[in-house]
Design a protein around this motif. Structure first.
Motif, mmCIF file in Angstrom:
data_model
loop_
_atom_site.group_PDB
_atom_site.id
_atom_site.type_symbol
_atom_site.label_atom_id
_atom_site.label_comp_id
_atom_site.label_asym_id
_atom_site.label_seq_id
_atom_site.Cartn_x
_atom_site.Cartn_y
_atom_site.Cartn_z
ATOM 1 N N THR A 98 52.464 37.183 28.482
ATOM 2 C CA THR A 98 51.085 37.291 28.580
ATOM 3 C C THR A 98 50.662 35.624 29.166
ATOM 4 O OG1 THR A 98 50.694 37.148 26.335
ATOM 5 C CG2 THR A 98 50.905 39.245 27.119
ATOM 6 N N ARG A 99 51.009 34.719 28.903
ATOM 7 C CA ARG A 99 50.525 33.406 29.323
ATOM 8 C C ARG A 99 50.859 32.927 30.577
ATOM 9 N NH1 ARG A 99 52.182 31.308 23.840
ATOM 10 N NH2 ARG A 99 53.924 30.473 24.862
ATOM 11 N N THR A 100 51.768 33.952 31.382
ATOM 12 C CA THR A 100 52.009 33.772 32.886
ATOM 13 C C THR A 100 50.847 33.958 33.900
ATOM 14 O OG1 THR A 100 53.190 35.445 32.929
ATOM 15 C CG2 THR A 100 54.402 33.598 32.297
ATOM 16 N N GLY A 101 49.885 34.225 33.414
ATOM 17 C CA GLY A 101 48.801 34.149 34.053
ATOM 18 C C GLY A 101 48.901 35.764 34.978
ATOM 19 N N ARG A 102 48.573 35.272 36.327
ATOM 20 C CA ARG A 102 48.414 36.594 37.383
ATOM 21 C C ARG A 102 49.751 37.206 37.527
ATOM 22 N NH1 ARG A 102 49.470 35.994 42.806
ATOM 23 N NH2 ARG A 102 47.930 37.074 43.452
ATOM 24 N N ALA A 103 50.945 36.609 37.021
ATOM 25 C CA ALA A 103 52.246 37.084 37.253
ATOM 26 C C ALA A 103 52.551 38.574 36.702
ATOM 27 C CB ALA A 103 53.406 36.331 36.419
ATOM 28 N N SER B 205 41.571 40.865 31.730
ATOM 29 C CA SER B 205 41.508 39.353 32.344
ATOM 30 C C SER B 205 41.275 39.552 33.969
ATOM 31 C CB SER B 205 42.934 38.969 32.416
ATOM 32 O OG SER B 205 43.791 39.753 33.230
ATOM 33 N N TYR B 206 40.551 38.554 34.616
ATOM 34 C CA TYR B 206 40.163 38.498 35.594
ATOM 35 C C TYR B 206 40.571 36.963 36.437
ATOM 36 C CZ TYR B 206 37.244 38.164 39.852
ATOM 37 O OH TYR B 206 36.815 37.996 41.257
ATOM 38 N N GLY B 207 41.115 36.993 37.507
ATOM 39 C CA GLY B 207 41.051 35.663 38.131
ATOM 40 C C GLY B 207 41.407 36.053 39.616
ATOM 41 N N LYS B 208 41.515 34.721 40.447
ATOM 42 C CA LYS B 208 41.788 34.765 41.779
ATOM 43 C C LYS B 208 42.381 33.647 42.156
ATOM 44 C CE LYS B 208 37.580 35.515 43.271
ATOM 45 N NZ LYS B 208 36.100 35.740 43.839
ATOM 46 N N LEU B 209 42.933 33.386 43.456
ATOM 47 C CA LEU B 209 43.433 32.297 44.151
ATOM 48 C C LEU B 209 42.306 31.150 44.243
ATOM 49 C CD1 LEU B 209 45.810 33.977 46.607
ATOM 50 C CD2 LEU B 209 46.516 33.092 44.508
ATOM 51 N N PHE B 210 42.761 29.862 44.322
ATOM 52 C CA PHE B 210 41.810 28.803 44.770
ATOM 53 C C PHE B 210 41.207 28.989 45.950
ATOM 54 C CE2 PHE B 210 44.093 25.430 41.583
ATOM 55 C CZ PHE B 210 43.610 26.200 40.629
ATOM 56 N N SER B 211 41.898 29.690 46.931
ATOM 57 C CA SER B 211 41.277 29.936 48.072
ATOM 58 C C SER B 211 40.193 30.846 48.337
ATOM 59 C CB SER B 211 42.483 30.429 49.146
ATOM 60 O OG SER B 211 43.168 31.714 48.772
ATOM 61 N N GLY B 212 40.062 31.622 47.034
ATOM 62 C CA GLY B 212 39.042 32.685 47.006
ATOM 63 C C GLY B 212 39.484 33.968 47.183
ATOM 64 N N GLN B 213 41.094 34.097 47.702
ATOM 65 C CA GLN B 213 41.399 35.451 47.865
ATOM 66 C C GLN B 213 42.085 35.908 46.620
ATOM 67 O OE1 GLN B 213 43.512 35.698 52.285
ATOM 68 N NE2 GLN B 213 43.719 33.644 51.376
ATOM 69 N N GLY B 214 42.806 37.173 46.909
ATOM 70 C CA GLY B 214 43.567 37.807 45.736
ATOM 71 C C GLY B 214 43.029 38.000 44.603
ATOM 72 N N ALA B 215 41.893 38.311 44.372
ATOM 73 C CA ALA B 215 41.398 38.483 43.281
ATOM 74 C C ALA B 215 42.198 39.619 42.562
ATOM 75 C CB ALA B 215 39.827 39.068 43.242
ATOM 76 N N TRP C 154 43.234 30.763 39.269
ATOM 77 C CA TRP C 154 42.668 30.585 37.776
ATOM 78 C C TRP C 154 42.664 32.049 37.316
ATOM 79 C CZ3 TRP C 154 38.149 33.126 36.782
ATOM 80 C CH2 TRP C 154 37.687 33.532 38.069
ATOM 81 N N TYR C 155 42.539 32.109 35.813
ATOM 82 C CA TYR C 155 42.278 33.403 35.280
ATOM 83 C C TYR C 155 41.562 33.259 34.040
ATOM 84 C CZ TYR C 155 46.297 32.336 32.492
ATOM 85 O OH TYR C 155 47.095 31.713 31.670
ATOM 86 N N THR C 156 40.819 33.982 33.575
ATOM 87 C CA THR C 156 40.295 34.332 32.399
ATOM 88 C C THR C 156 40.713 35.254 31.613
ATOM 89 O OG1 THR C 156 38.253 33.898 30.964
ATOM 90 C CG2 THR C 156 37.837 35.322 33.118
ATOM 91 N N LYS C 157 40.772 35.602 30.053
ATOM 92 C CA LYS C 157 41.251 36.764 29.375
ATOM 93 C C LYS C 157 40.380 36.793 28.118
ATOM 94 C CE LYS C 157 45.314 36.842 27.810
ATOM 95 N NZ LYS C 157 46.759 36.565 28.147
ATOM 96 N N VAL C 158 40.264 38.098 27.989
ATOM 97 C CA VAL C 158 39.887 38.180 26.503
ATOM 98 C C VAL C 158 40.704 39.461 25.594
ATOM 99 C CG1 VAL C 158 37.820 39.248 25.295
ATOM 100 C CG2 VAL C 158 37.365 37.851 27.305
#
Length: 815
Positions: free
Chosen positions: A78-83, A199-209, A807-811
């Motif tokens: 679960t620490r691997t983010g968007r993977a 959780s929610y996140g997206k690419l630094f480019s702003g794509q791929g939310a 980046w991502y954030t998770k609760v």
């Protein structure tokens, strides 16, 4: 209590000519000693009981086993983010690589390479039971094996307690597809409590939310049983990293429209994705039998972008799309598997009887599309282009028993034996006629950017496999353990029984240092898809110089008359031999180091031929004409292309440093060196070679020898202090190359460091808030792909995600 054994064949391996010998041997041992004392811990390379699950799952590498084994905890996943699950494994284990497949309709199922070998050489288990194959065919990017393999992304991450990875060729013990090793996904089995996260996140480019939600909860079942339910859902937006078309590309004949065009000619990349997965795991003790069942169900829908069809091109109908169009390829993937069984003890023998059924169905449709040859009458929506289906039904019966002194040998012996029947089926179903019919309008034929199954390409392939195994583990001394295994498989579509053998041993040199090693053989029958899948499409292919060009390509079966006219023949099973030698060191409970070298030889290795097409001298077109195939068609088929040798080294180190009031830091290091060489390759028939055709070219060799990194480092530090938990990981991917049939088309891509960070804080012992990033330094692969005037894939096929940082954030809440 429930047991999951990765150290013995937890599969039932079906009856063939060895069955009688196995049963006779078992009967003889049964009279030798009635003791059922538990085996020495070194025999249980990974034995997980309900009470020991949590502790075992926290180990990073196992030093007391006779084979190299790594453990991945749910927390690490679960620490691997968007993977997703497959990419998460590659982020955590250096011996795995996760391909970046951007080949249109293949981009939702991506290859997971283990020890430099394709996914078809890794056996995937869930709770020690074989996971069914998916329906997608491995074709595109760096994997052109044609196998249909397990899609573990259809298993909910929320259901996973931990993952056990046996990094050892184990075909003689677990099955013919365990050439590289075994991945055992152990499901949660708690009978109370649960976990919810979002959780929610997206690419630094702003794509791929990306949005994810997940939950699981355990319940008591009867007297001493449990039911654990899990679910997750995710949504990922489209993302692309392609370049723009250069000034030589003319989309419009009208200069004004051409000047205002945004020059976006390609939209390959990550498709828009919506998916959910459900899972359960249950056990119920009843008298002397423990009944169990587990299963998963999932759906995944993807909207896949493609090349721009220019308004002035042969794929357009101006009256319908005066400004051109981007066809959308829609995929619906439905996947499920259910396992039912019972286990207990009879006459001193532990037994496990189970049955499992799984199915994966891929259905393709398309929007904003055309069959240009139908002109104004063409539909713009195709509800049915093709359907792929893979079914697998497996029945297992296993026995195991420990004898303290059978036949007066003077040493304890653990006996495992069993039988298995596996029925598998791969089917394809034709799409609607409008998607492939040739109309009278002077334009391209067929729905664009789509995989299409025509009636003449439909297949219905079935195989029954019967197998049996015998595994004997000897505690020769308090320091020396040895294991021998034999397994026979019979495939009803290949003559003769296939025998696999294995010898495995471990010796403790000191109380902290041990040496271990393996010798083994195996035989793998071609996947049903490799032997019989056929299709014709009008998309693109890669020429001898590595350029992507429009092409009508026919994939034909290896033993078809067309393939035989072009040098093909019926596929033969692959044979493998492996050797391994390793050292383990555990000087204290907080430190563990393992180093394991390996060698795997594979004969008759299956790969897709290079594209066979006419180079202007008419030789190939003449052969096509004799087979009733249109001139100019490109042809390929699967063949026993290579004999290969893979050599490598796995190193894993784990150490925890206590810093008193400043918490504990767990340091980890993983390293893999892997090199595959071609020992022999299939020759091009003289009739084709004289015309300049290469049957199996350097591009296919490069898929095996240069497309994955020869070295990979993973360095990590997990710092826990109070309610804070910080995890920093940096991974070095070695350089890779893409080879073309013509060396002038070769491309190289340099080594890169990728850094991930996850920081979390837990409130009130239950609520955890996390903030993290993958590839936080936004490292991209080298831009060194074959130049495309359209801007296609500037990064080639890198071994890590090419879309840059995210980046991502998770609760999360635990109860």
């Amino acid at each position: 209590m429930p047991l999951t054994h990765l150290s013995r064949p937890a599969r039932a391996f079906p009856l063939s000519t060895l069955a009688t010998a196995v049963l006779l041997a078992s009967a003889g041992l049964a009279h030798a000693d009635d003791s059922s004392t538990s085996a020495d811990p070194q025999l249980k390379t990974v034995t997980v009981t309900t009470s020991a699950t949590a502790a075992r799952a926290q180990q990073r590498t196992i030093t007391d086993s006779s084979a190299p084994i790594d453990i991945i905890s749910n927390e690490a996943l679960t620490r691997t983010g968007r993977a997703e699950l497959s990419e998460a494994i590659a982020k955590l284990l250096p011996s795995f690589n996760f391909g970046s497949n951007i080949a249109g309709y293949n981009s939702t199922t991506r290859p997971l390479s283990f020890r430099g070998l394709g996914p078809e050489y890794t056996l995937v288990l869930v709770n020690g039971k074989r996971r069914h194959d998916g329906a997608a065919i491995q074709s595109g990017s760096i994997d052109n094996s044609g196998a249909n393999v397990v899609d573990i992304d259809m298993i909910p991450v929320s259901s996973v307690d931990h993952i056990e990875v046996l990094k050892d060729a184990a075909a003689a013990r677990y099955g013919s597809d365990a050439v590289a090793g075994v991945v055992n996904i152990v499901l949660k089995s708690q009978d109370s409590g649960g976990h919810v996260e979002s959780s929610y996140g997206k690419l630094f480019s702003g794509q791929g939310a990306t949005k994810k939600i997940a939950a699981d909860e355990g319940f008591k079942l009867g007297d001493g049983g449990f039911l654990h339910l899990s679910a997750d859902a995710r949504k990922r937006d489209y993302a692309s990293w392609d370049g723009k078309a250069d000034s030589t590309v003319k989309a419009y004949n009208d200069p004004i429209k051409q000047a205002s065009w945004d020059r976006v000619a390609i939209k390959n990349g990550d498709p828009e994705l919506k998916a959910f997965n459900l899972g359960y795991n249950a056990e119920l003790p009843l008298n002397d039998v423990t009944l169990y069942s587990f299963g998963t169900y999932g759906q995944r829908k993807a909207v896949i972008q493609n090349y721009y069809r220019f308004p002035n091109g042969t794929a357009s109908v101006p009256d319908i799309y005066p400004n051109g169009y981007y066809p959308l390829n829609n995929l619906k993937d439905t996947d499920y598997q259910f396992v039912f069984g019972g286990k207990g003890e009879v006459a001193g023998w532990g037994y496990d009887l189970s049955t499992s059924y799984g199915r994966d169905t891929l259905h393709y449709s398309s929007d904003l599309n055309l069959n240009p040859s139908l002109g104004d009458a063409s539909p713009t929506h195709f509800g049915n282009l093709a359907t792929f289906r893979s079914d697998q039904w497996v029945n297992n019966l296993d026995f195991t028993r420990r004898f303290e002194n059978p036949f007066n040998l003077g040493v304890p012996v653990t006996v495992s034996t069993g039988v298995e029947h596996k029925w598998e089926r791969f089917s394809t179903f034709a799409g609607e006629a409008d998607s492939y019919e040739a109309g009278s309008y002077p334009a391209a034929v067929g729905a664009q950017a789509s995989v299409i199954i025509r009636p003449q390409d439909e297949v219905d392939l079935i195989r029954n496999t019967y197998a049996t195994y015998l595994d004997l583990g000897f505690d020769l001394t308090s320091r020396w353990y040895a294991d021998v295994a034999a397994r026979v498989e019979h495939f009803d579509d290949y003559s003769g029984d296939k025998l696999g053998l294995k010898f495995n041993s471990r010796y403790k040199l000191t109380d902290t240092v041990a040496v271990r090693g393996t010798l083994g053989t195996g035989v793998r029958a071609p996947s049903l898809t490799q032997g019989g899948y056929t299709t014709t499409d009008s998309r693109v292919n890669t020429d001898a110089n590595g350029n992507v060009v429009p092409a009508t390509t026919r994939l034909t079966a290896a033993d078809s008359s067309l393939a035989k006219a072009l040098g093909g023949s019926a596929l033969k099973p692959e044979k493998s031999q492996n050797a391994g030698l390793g050292l383990t060191w555990q000087p204290d409970p907080l430190t563990a180091v393992t180093a394991d070298a390996y060698l795997v030889d594979i004969q008759n290795r299956i790969a897709l031929t290079s594209a066979i097409y006419d180079n202007g001298n008419g030789v190939v077109n003449s052969i096509l004409a004799s087979q009733g195939v249109a001139a100019g068609t490109w042809v390929d088929y699967y063949t026993n292309a290579f004999d290969t040798r893979t050599r490598g080294l796995d190193v894993v180190a784990d150490h925890t440093t206590p810093f008193a009031q400043y918490g504990d830091v767990r340091w980890s290091l993983g390293f893999n060196y892997n090199k595959t060489t071609i020992q022999d390759a299939k020759d091009t028939p003289a009739s084709l070679a004289s015309s300049g055709v290469v049957l199996v070219g350097r591009n296919r060799e490069g898929d095996l020898t240069d497309a994955t990194p020869k070295t990979k480092w993973i360095l990590g530090a997990n710092w826990k202090v109070g309610n804070w938990n910080s995890n920093l990981t940096t991974t070095r991917y070695g350089s890779v190359s893409t080879l073309a049939v013509n060396p002038s088309g070769d491309r190289s891509f340099g080594a890169k460091w990728i850094t991930d960070l996850d920081v979390s804080y837990t409130f009130f012992d239950h609520l955890t808030v996390s903030l993290g990033g993958s590839n936080i330094l936004d490292v991209r692969p080298d831009k060194n792909a074959v130049y495309s005037s359209l801007g296609l894939a500037p990064y080639g096929n890198p071994p890590f995600y090419p879309g840059g940082g995210s980046w991502y954030t998770k609760v999360a809440y635990d109860f």
